[in-house]
Structure formats: C-alpha cells, structure tokens
Design a protein around this motif. Structure first.
Motif, PDB file in Angstrom:
ATOM      1  N   SER A  58     -26.638 -21.919 -48.072  1.00 40.42           N
ATOM      2  CA  SER A  58     -26.239 -20.647 -48.672  1.00 40.42           C
ATOM      3  C   SER A  58     -24.734 -20.450 -48.508  1.00 40.42           C
ATOM      4  CB  SER A  58     -26.983 -19.498 -47.986  1.00 40.42           C
ATOM      5  OG  SER A  58     -28.382 -19.662 -48.125  1.00 40.42           O
ATOM      6  N   PRO A  59     -24.100 -19.831 -49.487  1.00 38.44           N
ATOM      7  CA  PRO A  59     -22.658 -19.547 -49.350  1.00 38.44           C
ATOM      8  C   PRO A  59     -22.417 -18.484 -48.280  1.00 38.44           C
ATOM      9  CG  PRO A  59     -23.529 -18.537 -51.340  1.00 38.44           C
ATOM     10  CD  PRO A  59     -24.637 -19.387 -50.785  1.00 38.44           C
ATOM     11  N   GLN A  60     -21.346 -18.650 -47.531  1.00 43.11           N
ATOM     12  CA  GLN A  60     -20.977 -17.720 -46.463  1.00 43.11           C
ATOM     13  C   GLN A  60     -19.559 -17.216 -46.718  1.00 43.11           C
ATOM     14  OE1 GLN A  60     -21.832 -19.175 -42.488  1.00 43.11           O
ATOM     15  NE2 GLN A  60     -23.451 -20.517 -43.262  1.00 43.11           N
ATOM     16  N   TYR A  61     -19.405 -15.892 -46.584  1.00 41.96           N
ATOM     17  CA  TYR A  61     -18.152 -15.236 -46.927  1.00 41.96           C
ATOM     18  C   TYR A  61     -17.438 -14.766 -45.659  1.00 41.96           C
ATOM     19  CZ  TYR A  61     -20.246 -15.173 -51.571  1.00 41.96           C
ATOM     20  OH  TYR A  61     -20.837 -15.541 -52.763  1.00 41.96           O
ATOM     21  N   VAL A  62     -16.133 -14.873 -45.668  1.00 40.30           N
ATOM     22  CA  VAL A  62     -15.305 -14.531 -44.502  1.00 40.30           C
ATOM     23  C   VAL A  62     -14.440 -13.320 -44.850  1.00 40.30           C
ATOM     24  CG1 VAL A  62     -13.534 -15.305 -42.884  1.00 40.30           C
ATOM     25  CG2 VAL A  62     -15.257 -16.919 -43.728  1.00 40.30           C
ATOM     26  N   SER A  63     -14.574 -12.252 -44.062  1.00 37.46           N
ATOM     27  CA  SER A  63     -13.694 -11.098 -44.170  1.00 37.46           C
ATOM     28  C   SER A  63     -12.739 -11.130 -42.979  1.00 37.46           C
ATOM     29  CB  SER A  63     -14.487  -9.786 -44.177  1.00 37.46           C
ATOM     30  OG  SER A  63     -13.614  -8.678 -44.250  1.00 37.46           O
ATOM     31  N   GLU A  64     -11.461 -10.989 -43.270  1.00 39.54           N
ATOM     32  CA  GLU A  64     -10.432 -11.121 -42.227  1.00 39.54           C
ATOM     33  C   GLU A  64      -9.618  -9.848 -42.132  1.00 39.54           C
ATOM     34  OE1 GLU A  64      -6.373 -13.741 -41.646  1.00 39.54           O
ATOM     35  OE2 GLU A  64      -8.200 -14.785 -42.287  1.00 39.54           O
ATOM     36  N   THR A  65      -9.313  -9.463 -40.906  1.00 45.28           N
ATOM     37  CA  THR A  65      -8.454  -8.319 -40.645  1.00 45.28           C
ATOM     38  C   THR A  65      -7.517  -8.657 -39.495  1.00 45.28           C
ATOM     39  OG1 THR A  65      -8.386  -5.976 -40.038  1.00 45.28           O
ATOM     40  CG2 THR A  65     -10.148  -7.286 -39.092  1.00 45.28           C
ATOM     41  N   GLN A  66      -6.343  -8.044 -39.527  1.00 44.46           N
ATOM     42  CA  GLN A  66      -5.351  -8.253 -38.476  1.00 44.46           C
ATOM     43  C   GLN A  66      -4.905  -6.898 -37.935  1.00 44.46           C
ATOM     44  OE1 GLN A  66      -2.234 -10.638 -40.253  1.00 44.46           O
ATOM     45  NE2 GLN A  66      -3.251 -12.555 -39.709  1.00 44.46           N
ATOM     46  N   ALA A 357     -16.207 -19.049 -48.282  1.00 44.29           N
ATOM     47  CA  ALA A 357     -15.372 -20.011 -47.552  1.00 44.29           C
ATOM     48  C   ALA A 357     -16.201 -21.117 -46.926  1.00 44.29           C
ATOM     49  CB  ALA A 357     -14.574 -19.285 -46.469  1.00 44.29           C
ATOM     50  N   TYR A 358     -17.487 -20.869 -46.754  1.00 43.75           N
ATOM     51  CA  TYR A 358     -18.385 -21.866 -46.180  1.00 43.75           C
ATOM     52  C   TYR A 358     -19.636 -21.918 -47.040  1.00 43.75           C
ATOM     53  CZ  TYR A 358     -15.377 -21.357 -42.085  1.00 43.75           C
ATOM     54  OH  TYR A 358     -14.297 -21.309 -41.245  1.00 43.75           O
ATOM     55  N   PRO A 359     -20.345 -23.051 -47.055  1.00 46.02           N
ATOM     56  CA  PRO A 359     -20.022 -24.292 -46.326  1.00 46.02           C
ATOM     57  C   PRO A 359     -18.979 -25.126 -47.085  1.00 46.02           C
ATOM     58  CG  PRO A 359     -22.057 -24.565 -47.523  1.00 46.02           C
ATOM     59  CD  PRO A 359     -21.645 -23.135 -47.751  1.00 46.02           C
ATOM     60  N   LYS A 360     -18.232 -25.900 -46.351  1.00 42.64           N
ATOM     61  CA  LYS A 360     -17.263 -26.827 -46.946  1.00 42.64           C
ATOM     62  C   LYS A 360     -18.003 -28.142 -47.214  1.00 42.64           C
ATOM     63  CE  LYS A 360     -13.394 -24.643 -44.562  1.00 42.64           C
ATOM     64  NZ  LYS A 360     -12.848 -24.001 -45.756  1.00 42.64           N
TER      65      LYS A 360
END
Length: 392
Positions: A58-66, A357-360
C-alpha cells in the motif's frame, strides 16, 4: 613407481579407466541444472519481493513539519556560552531535547491513541496485511504498537540550528497531516506544562517569603493589640504628652509662686500672703513629684510602658519593610519567570502530501536483488573452493 610413466602421461590416464579398459564419459550438467540454484536463490525471491512492492504494498504518505523551541535560557550567561552561541548560531537547549524525547516516547504514543485513534489509522482497510498494524509479524500489545509507532513517527533534531523535524508516515495523506498537527499540539501542551512548573519553581521561594513576612506582621499586630488591652492605652507616647504638659505648667506655677514670695519678703516681710504662697509651693512640689513618679521612677510608671510599646512598633515597622522587600522580590521573580517562558515556533506547518513517499519499489527491489546476487556468488565461490580442496 611400478607401471606409472610420468614422461608420457599414460599412467595418469590409466587411473581413470574402467575395469574393461574403457574410459568413463564425462557429461556436462544441463542448462536447467546449471541455472536452478540461481533461480531459487536470486530470481524467485526477487520476483516475490517485486510482486509485493509493485502489486500488493500500500502507498504510504509522509507529512513533515519543522519547529523550534524558543525561550530565554535560565542559565547565567558566560564567556563560553557566548562563544558557542556566536559560533553556532542558535543552539539546541535541554528543553528542545525534552520535546524531542516526548514526541518519540510511549506517552506520546498513548496520547495519540486516546486523542486521535492512531491505532485505527495504522489499520486502514486498504492497507496491506504486512505493512499495517497489527500484522502477522507483530503482536497486539502496546509494546508492539510502540515499536510500530517508533518506525512511523520520526523526529530529528539539528543540534546546530535547534530545528526539529517531525515526520509522520500513514496510509492516507490526511491522516499523516492530522497526526503531525496533533503531535505538534501535544508538544505545545508539554511546553505549557513545563512553563507552569518552571514559573512555580521560580516564584515559590518568593511567595514563601511573602507569606512568612505577612504571618510575622500579623503576629506583631496581635502582640500590639494584646499590649494595648493590658495597659489600657492606645499609644503611651501620645498619652504622656498631656502629662508632660501638666508638669511643665506646674513647674511654671512653682517658679511664679517663688518669685512672688521673694518679692513679698523684699517689700513686706510681715505680709500674711507669704505663708499662703509657701503652702502653694509645697503643694506644687508635691504635685510635680507625683506627676514625675507617674512617668518615671517605677515599674508601673509610663517610661517602661513607652519602652515596650516602642519596641513593638519598631518590630512592626521592620516587619512592614520586610514585607515590602518580599513583595518586590516576588514581583521581580514573576517578571523573570515571564521572561523565561518557552514556546514552540512553528517554522513549517504539517503539509498535506500529494504523492506517496513509500514504498520505494525500484530501490527496494534493486537492493534485494543485489544482496541475493552477492550471497549467491559468495556461496558459489565457497562451494567451488571446497571442491578443489577435496580433489587436491
């Protein structure tokens, strides 16, 4: 050796002859036999991994915060800290590490379970059975969930700039953004609790000093009230003023009377007024002596009462000054606590990922293929070396 001619090599060939004098026929292995180990060890596992990554995963999504934790440090400035701040810019403080550790802690995982149902987020119906939680390779306990959480919530800290980067990996872009925002909010709540504790610790000693000064001042007020009730006077010093004025008047009258007596003795020595004035002098002297005795001269006089009253009022004045100093210290401590307030400065808000962003898949399959190929070649070299060693 008997029957062995090394010069022609015939003796070596005779060693491999059958009993009937014919030589055995050496057959090369078939193409399938030669490629079967390679297929079993390299191609088949690579095909299985490729099928999983390209068809099942399954596709996996990455949310990023700084974000960065800001606030005035409570440590006293020194030469070394000034040099470090000048050379390295904004350095990461212990409060930043505290927030960092919280995000990756079991407490944060449990908070997300209670507030955001993160366990259901990692178990979406569309997620494949291997990547979701729980999966065939994990248990259902909280410790198993925390291990899974630790792989899908990643927090990194740049110790040079003090900037923390938080990444959340889920199966839906909205879930990743929501969990990242929830973790950021939970971190802000942690910072607020740290501020409350730090503020309380900073001003608690000053508050205790104020409370002690107020209690001491109340005790002095109670002692002063008891003294006034016992002595039946509000202010001995003020009450002594009329008595001193009366003594002064009596002394003036005594002086006047003595002058009159002296004048009569000079002008009319036989005047009947002289005995009268003399009796007045005696009366005035007695009255002055009694008034002086009421003010000084015994334990019941006014002087010991004034001394005790002055001591109580002096202690009360000192208590008031002590209370004023404690109040000033409390205000200074509150101002210092306000200056030391921490807060999270959000540099990059949690983003909504547009693509998984995953899986690669390609890189993962390439790594698996290269690893299996390396193991295969290594095993082939080991087996070839073992055969040569056995023949020799």
């Amino acid at each position: 050796m008997d029957g062995l001619d090394l010069s022609t090599g015939a003796g070596v060939a005779d060693l491999f002859k059958r009993p009937d004098g014919t030589r055995p026929i050496t057959r090369r292995p078939s193409l399938l036999a030669r490629w079967l180990p390679f297929c079993l060890m390299v191609l088949v596992p690579t095909a299985v991994v490729s099928a999983y990554f390209f068809a099942i995963a399954s596709p996996q999504y990455v949310s990023e915060t700084q974000f960065v934790v800001r606030g005035q440090s409570s440590a006293a400035p020194g030469m070394l800290s000034s040099l470090l701040q000048t050379a390295g810019g904004v350095s990461a403080s212990e409060d930043t590490y505290a927030v960092q550790d919280y995000v990756m802690s079991r407490a944060a995982a449990r908070d997300m379970m209670n507030a955001q149902q993160i366990e259901a987020v990692f178990n979406r119906p569309g997620a494949d059975a291997i990547a979701r939680f729980p999966n065939p390779f994990s248990g259902r306990s909280f410790e198993s969930f925390y291990k899974y959480y630790d792989k899908h919530v990643i927090a990194d800290l740049d110790s040079t700039t003090g900037i923390s980067t938080l990444k959340v990996i889920t199966f839906q872009p909205e879930d990743s953004q929501r969990i990242a925002a929830a973790l950021l909010t939970a971190s802000e709540d942690l910072v607020n609790r740290m501020n409350a504790r730090q503020r309380q610790n900073t001003i608690s000693s000053s508050q205790k000093e104020v409370a002690d000064a107020e209690a001491h001042l109340r005790d002095l007020g109670a002692q002063l009230a008891t003294y006034r009730n016992q002595q039946a006077m509000l202010d001995p010093m003020k009450q002594s003023v009329p008595m001193l004025r009366d003594i002064s008047d009596l002394q003036s009258m005594l002086v006047t009377t003595r002058i009159q007596i002296a004048q009569l003795r000079a002008s009319a020595p036989d005047s009947p007024l002289i005995p009268v004035y003399q009796r007045r002098v005696t009366a005035l002297q007695a009255q002055i002596a009694n008034s002086n005795t009421a003010i000084t001269g015994s334990d019941t006089s006014l002087v010991p009462k004034i001394t005790a009253y002055d001591d109580l009022t002096l202690q009360q004045d000192l208590g008031e000054k002590l209370l004023a100093s404690a109040m000033a210290s409390l205000e200074a401590a509150k101002a210092q606590a306000d200056r030391q307030q921490l807060y999270i400065d959000e540099i990059v808000p949690p983003n909504l990922p547009d693509y998984p962003a995953y899986p690669k898949a390609l890189s993962s399959v390439a790594v698996v293929f290269a690893s299996l190929l390396g193991l295969f070649l290594l095993a082939k070299l080991i087996i070839s070396g073992a055969r040569e060693h056995r023949i020799v």
